[in-house]
Design a protein around this motif. Structure first.
Motif, mmCIF file in Angstrom:
data_model
loop_
_atom_site.group_PDB
_atom_site.id
_atom_site.type_symbol
_atom_site.label_atom_id
_atom_site.label_comp_id
_atom_site.label_asym_id
_atom_site.label_seq_id
_atom_site.Cartn_x
_atom_site.Cartn_y
_atom_site.Cartn_z
ATOM 1 N N THR A 56 0.757 -1.195 0.151
ATOM 2 C CA THR A 56 0.004 0.115 -0.140
ATOM 3 C C THR A 56 0.845 1.271 -0.058
ATOM 4 O OG1 THR A 56 -0.329 -0.180 2.443
ATOM 5 C CG2 THR A 56 -2.149 -1.041 1.055
ATOM 6 N N THR A 98 -12.484 -2.373 4.301
ATOM 7 C CA THR A 98 -12.204 -0.958 3.812
ATOM 8 C C THR A 98 -13.364 -0.146 4.518
ATOM 9 O OG1 THR A 98 -13.846 -1.032 2.116
ATOM 10 C CG2 THR A 98 -11.700 -1.903 1.552
ATOM 11 N N ILE A 100 -4.797 5.264 -0.954
ATOM 12 C CA ILE A 100 -5.227 4.097 0.022
ATOM 13 C C ILE A 100 -4.465 4.495 1.387
ATOM 14 C CG2 ILE A 100 -5.453 1.607 0.554
ATOM 15 C CD1 ILE A 100 -5.369 1.146 -2.449
#
Length: 172
Positions: A67, A157, A74
């Motif tokens: 990430t 998420t 993100i």
């Protein structure tokens, strides 16, 4: 670059088609300019969240990806980017009880600032489920059933209307 749902799948977006969406019903075409106009903001947001979820899945499916590649796209506990003071109120917590997974984002819910959506995605990119919240929803909490016998990584998420897309990876 392209965004893929899974390795070797058809791209959702590419450099030539960034004005197009997964679902053409969301846009109307201007006949002279060829540019798209958004007609339904909620459908556009849902499509955007699918694309953002695809970024998470693609980072899990390609060797060596992390990430940190998506800094300020993100957000995670390890890589909060520009929102380093927002981790506690934006990163979804994950509770596992048997095959039930519960996500909770400790965040206020108000018209101007709220959690828009939760999604639970398996390591292979399978979307277990998603829940869209309204500003009037009491809290950002959602629960999902894992496939029978599932063991592996899951990606939880949480999308905030002001502080973007957050991911919490855990193993079940």
């Amino acid at each position: 670059g392209m965004v893929f749902l899974k390795k070797n799948s058809t791209p959702l977006l590419d450099n030539k088609h960034t004005k197009h969406t997964v679902s053409p019903k969301n846009y109307s075409q201007y006949p002279k300019t060829g540019e798209c106009a958004m007609t339904d903001r909620r459908d556009f947001l849902k499509g955007s969240l699918v694309a953002a979820s695809a970024l998470v899945v693609s980072s899990a499916n390609f060797a060596g990806a992390s990430t940190s590649t998506y800094t300020n796209v993100i957000y995670t506990k390890e890589n909060p980017g520009k929102w380093d003071k927002k981790v506690g109120s934006h990163l979804p917590s994950v509770t596992v009880e048997g095959s039930k997974v519960t996500l909770f984002t400790k965040h206020g819910m108000a018209t101007k600032h709220y959690i828009v959506r939760h999604t639970l995605v398996l390591e292979d990119g399978t979307v277990v489920g998603a829940k869209v919240f309204q500003p009037t929803t009491k809290e950002a909490r959602s629960s999902y059933e894992l496939p029978a016998g599932y063991k592996g990584k899951v990606f939880a998420t949480s999308f905030c209307n002001l502080h973007d897309f957050w991911v919490n990876e855990t193993t079940v």
